[in-house]
Design a protein around this motif. Structure first.
Motif, short mmCIF file in Angstrom:
data_model
loop_
_atom_site.label_atom_id
_atom_site.label_comp_id
_atom_site.label_asym_id
_atom_site.label_seq_id
_atom_site.Cartn_x
_atom_site.Cartn_y
_atom_site.Cartn_z
N TYR A 3 -1.29 4.51 -13.96
CA TYR A 3 -0.23 3.78 -14.50
C TYR A 3 1.51 3.98 -13.28
CZ TYR A 3 -1.05 5.04 -19.54
OH TYR A 3 -1.44 4.55 -20.63
N TYR A 4 0.75 2.02 -13.31
CA TYR A 4 2.07 1.72 -12.05
C TYR A 4 3.44 2.30 -12.56
CZ TYR A 4 -1.95 0.35 -10.36
OH TYR A 4 -3.67 0.52 -9.64
N HIS A 5 4.23 1.64 -11.41
CA HIS A 5 5.59 2.26 -11.88
C HIS A 5 6.48 1.33 -10.26
CE1 HIS A 5 6.53 6.26 -10.87
NE2 HIS A 5 5.43 6.21 -10.95
N ALA A 6 7.23 1.43 -10.07
CA ALA A 6 9.16 1.05 -9.29
C ALA A 6 8.35 -0.25 -8.49
CB ALA A 6 9.28 2.51 -8.67
N PRO A 7 8.00 -1.23 -8.26
CA PRO A 7 6.61 -2.09 -8.04
C PRO A 7 8.26 -2.87 -6.20
CG PRO A 7 7.47 -4.02 -9.70
CD PRO A 7 7.87 -1.61 -10.17
N TYR A 8 7.46 -3.03 -5.64
CA TYR A 8 8.58 -3.70 -4.38
C TYR A 8 7.81 -5.10 -4.01
CZ TYR A 8 12.02 -4.75 -0.81
OH TYR A 8 13.38 -5.47 -0.09
N GLY A 9 8.36 -6.07 -3.94
CA GLY A 9 7.33 -7.32 -2.74
C GLY A 9 7.74 -7.65 -1.95
N LEU A 10 6.24 -7.28 -1.39
CA LEU A 10 6.74 -7.42 0.21
C LEU A 10 6.53 -8.74 0.67
CD1 LEU A 10 4.54 -4.18 1.67
CD2 LEU A 10 7.12 -4.74 1.37
N SER A 11 5.76 -9.39 0.04
CA SER A 11 5.06 -10.98 0.08
C SER A 11 4.13 -11.05 -1.43
CB SER A 11 3.94 -11.47 1.15
OG SER A 11 2.63 -10.50 1.02
N ASP A 12 3.93 -12.96 -2.05
CA ASP A 12 3.51 -13.05 -2.52
C ASP A 12 2.34 -12.09 -3.06
OD1 ASP A 12 4.95 -14.57 -3.66
OD2 ASP A 12 3.95 -16.42 -2.69
N ASP A 13 1.54 -11.86 -1.94
CA ASP A 13 0.10 -10.91 -2.20
C ASP A 13 0.48 -9.18 -1.87
OD1 ASP A 13 -1.35 -13.61 -2.87
OD2 ASP A 13 -0.44 -14.01 -0.70
N ALA A 14 1.47 -8.67 -1.30
CA ALA A 14 1.22 -7.42 -1.30
C ALA A 14 2.38 -6.98 -1.71
CB ALA A 14 1.26 -7.46 0.75
N PHE A 15 2.48 -5.87 -2.36
CA PHE A 15 3.27 -4.76 -2.58
C PHE A 15 3.20 -3.71 -2.72
CE2 PHE A 15 2.16 -8.69 -5.90
CZ PHE A 15 3.52 -8.47 -6.44
N LEU A 16 4.54 -2.58 -2.59
CA LEU A 16 4.77 -1.00 -2.71
C LEU A 16 4.39 -0.87 -4.27
CD1 LEU A 16 7.26 -1.06 0.66
CD2 LEU A 16 4.63 -0.52 0.93
N VAL A 17 4.43 -0.23 -4.54
CA VAL A 17 4.71 0.61 -5.91
C VAL A 17 3.63 1.69 -5.77
CG1 VAL A 17 1.47 -0.39 -6.92
CG2 VAL A 17 4.07 -0.44 -8.18
N SER A 18 4.24 2.44 -6.82
CA SER A 18 4.05 3.98 -7.10
C SER A 18 2.91 3.90 -8.48
CB SER A 18 5.16 4.58 -7.65
OG SER A 18 4.78 6.35 -8.04
N PHE A 19 2.41 5.14 -8.46
CA PHE A 19 0.81 4.86 -8.98
C PHE A 19 0.53 5.60 -9.57
CE2 PHE A 19 -3.41 5.72 -10.19
CZ PHE A 19 -3.90 5.00 -11.40
N GLY A 20 0.24 6.64 -10.88
CA GLY A 20 0.03 8.22 -11.56
C GLY A 20 -1.45 7.95 -11.98
N PHE A 21 -1.69 9.28 -11.98
CA PHE A 21 -2.91 9.20 -12.66
C PHE A 21 -2.59 9.31 -14.40
CE2 PHE A 21 -4.92 9.90 -8.84
CZ PHE A 21 -6.15 8.96 -8.32
N GLY A 22 -3.73 8.65 -15.13
CA GLY A 22 -3.05 9.41 -16.94
C GLY A 22 -3.54 10.70 -16.94
#
Length: 438
Positions: free
Chosen positions: A388-407
């Motif tokens: 699952y992904y959470h807490a996204p931050y868009g650096l550009s329309d095509d690039a993101f910082l995001v947290s991810f954890g395995f199920g």
């Protein structure tokens, strides 16, 4: 890298592993065309490595896995050379697991989380050995950070802090737990002096998820309204959050949004408004109740921006403006569960309720409830990995910082697996399909 290969089932499938090598080479070449000579050389080396790898039927499996790892390191170097990552320091929050409460109601209470974590400055994130310098270092005692924001000048951080001197909590139900635990308060850290100043101190109500405003004020979520959600039994005696603001003088406090249900996740949008999650049941069924709203910093003109009546997925959480863009990044999540799910990009071009306004960047395991009907972004986005992904931050329309954890296969919440505790990492992902651990 190995863990993702295992999660995607690549390591035991030579044909799939070799197909992924080709995809990596093509992706690196697309990205490298927009970059400098070093990245183009790495893309060429990656293509040569793939071209020189024998077919899956005639290659030793261990050798093929070694080639795949070599290729991943080359692809990583190309991905992290993109202009969207042209900075050296990054403010991150560490936390010991997301909330363990089996409902979105009450996730703003301190007792719904384990204590631990800090505000950290991350450096060297392009390398294999980044450093994370803690800023609070236990000065506020046991507890956790509950939302933070960096000032426009980069000199201060406002954050919510939940003090948790006694763990685990001992109350029998939500009402008792709320009486026995201290509310979350707002604090401000001056980075030059290291001085931490407490900004709010209500005896009963929680203040959290603060965000700086252009006039020097601070918007935040709070349950000071003291009204409760229109669902669950009496034992779930909790208060709803709506939005408030603290003026630049740090003395004047007023309420910004008025409704009978929940407002959460405030973020300053590029146009100066405050974007937030509104959860309300007015004139809609049970599932499509989490919408993306905005309000002016003075509390006027609160209105839905997207998904007011859209039923193609359950909730869109933690929505932020993408830097220098009219689009937004957010999480397509479930109704009851955590603010985790698929990473999506939103646009308002075709209206407030058009499903085409949701573009899928990375599905992962998808929302925990009710599914997700959305077209992939141009470029295809990130290959599926269970989690699952959470807490996204868009650096550009095509690039993101995001947290991810395995199920976690052995833990379930609302029909799908939950996140593994303490397992989320910070990733750089893009619409081309790159996904790199920072």
């Amino acid at each position: 890298m190995i863990r993702h290969a295992l999660a995607r089932g690549l390591s035991s499938d030579p044909v799939a592993l070799q197909a992924d090598l080709r995809v990596m080479a093509e992706r690196a070449e697309r990205v490298a065309r927009t970059l400098g000579e070093p990245s183009r050389q790495q893309a060429v080396a990656l293509r040569a490595l793939v071209a020189g790898t024998p077919t899956a039927t005639s290659i030793d499996a261990a050798l093929l896995r070694g080639r795949w790892l070599q290729a991943r390191h080359l692809a990583r170097a190309v991905a992290l050379a993109q202009p969207a990552l042209a900075f050296d320091e990054l403010l991150v929050t560490t936390r010991f697991a997301l909330h363990h409460k089996p409902n979105v109601c009450g996730i703003h209470y301190s007792w719904a989380y384990k204590p631990g974590g800090d505000l950290c400055v991350l450096r060297g994130f392009r390398s294999d050995q980044p450093t994370a310098a803690p800023l609070l270092q236990g000065r506020l005692g046991p507890g956790h950070v509950h939302g933070s924001d960096l000032a426009f000048a980069g000199d201060r951080i406002v954050f919510g802090w939940a003090r948790q001197p006694d763990w685990p909590p001992r109350g029998a139900d939500a009402y008792e737990l709320t009486k026995l635990t201290e509310p979350i308060h707002l604090y401000e850290l001056d980075l030059a002096s290291g001085v931490v100043t407490q900004l709010t101190d209500h005896r009963f109500h929680n203040d959290l998820e603060p965000v700086y405003l252009p006039d020097g004020g601070i918007a935040f979520a709070s349950d000071r309204s003291a009204h409760s959600p229109a669902c669950d039994g009496w034992e779930n005696d909790i208060a709803d959050t709506t939005l408030y603001r603290l003026a630049a003088d740090r003395q004047t406090l007023r309420r910004l949004t008025y409704q009978k249900d929940v407002d959460l996740h405030p973020h300053l949008l590029n146009d100066g408004r405050i974007g937030y999650l509104r959860w309300e049941y007015t004139e809609r069924g049970f599932w499509p109740v989490h919408s993306f709203w905005a309000v002016n910093p003075d509390g006027t003109m609160a209105d839905a921006l997207y998904k007011q009546y859209l039923t193609s997925y359950t909730s869109v959480r933690d929505v932020r403006s993408i830097e220098q863009s009219a689009r937004y990044g957010g999480i397509a999540a479930g109704h009851h569960a955590q603010a985790v799910g698929s990473l999506v990009r939103l646009h308002l071009d075709s209206g407030v309720n058009d499903p085409r306004g949701t573009e899928l960047v990375a599905r992962g395991s998808g929302p925990q409830e009710n599914g997700l009907a959305a077209e992939r972004v141009a470029g295809g986005g990130v290959p599926e990995t269970p989690g699952y992904y959470h807490a996204p931050y868009g650096l550009s329309d095509d690039a993101f910082l995001v947290s991810f954890g395995f199920g976690a296969p052995t833990r379930f919440r609302y029909r799908k697996t939950d996140l593994i505790s303490n397992d989320a990492g910070l990733y750089f992902v893009d619409t081309h399909g790159n996904k790199e651990l920072l």
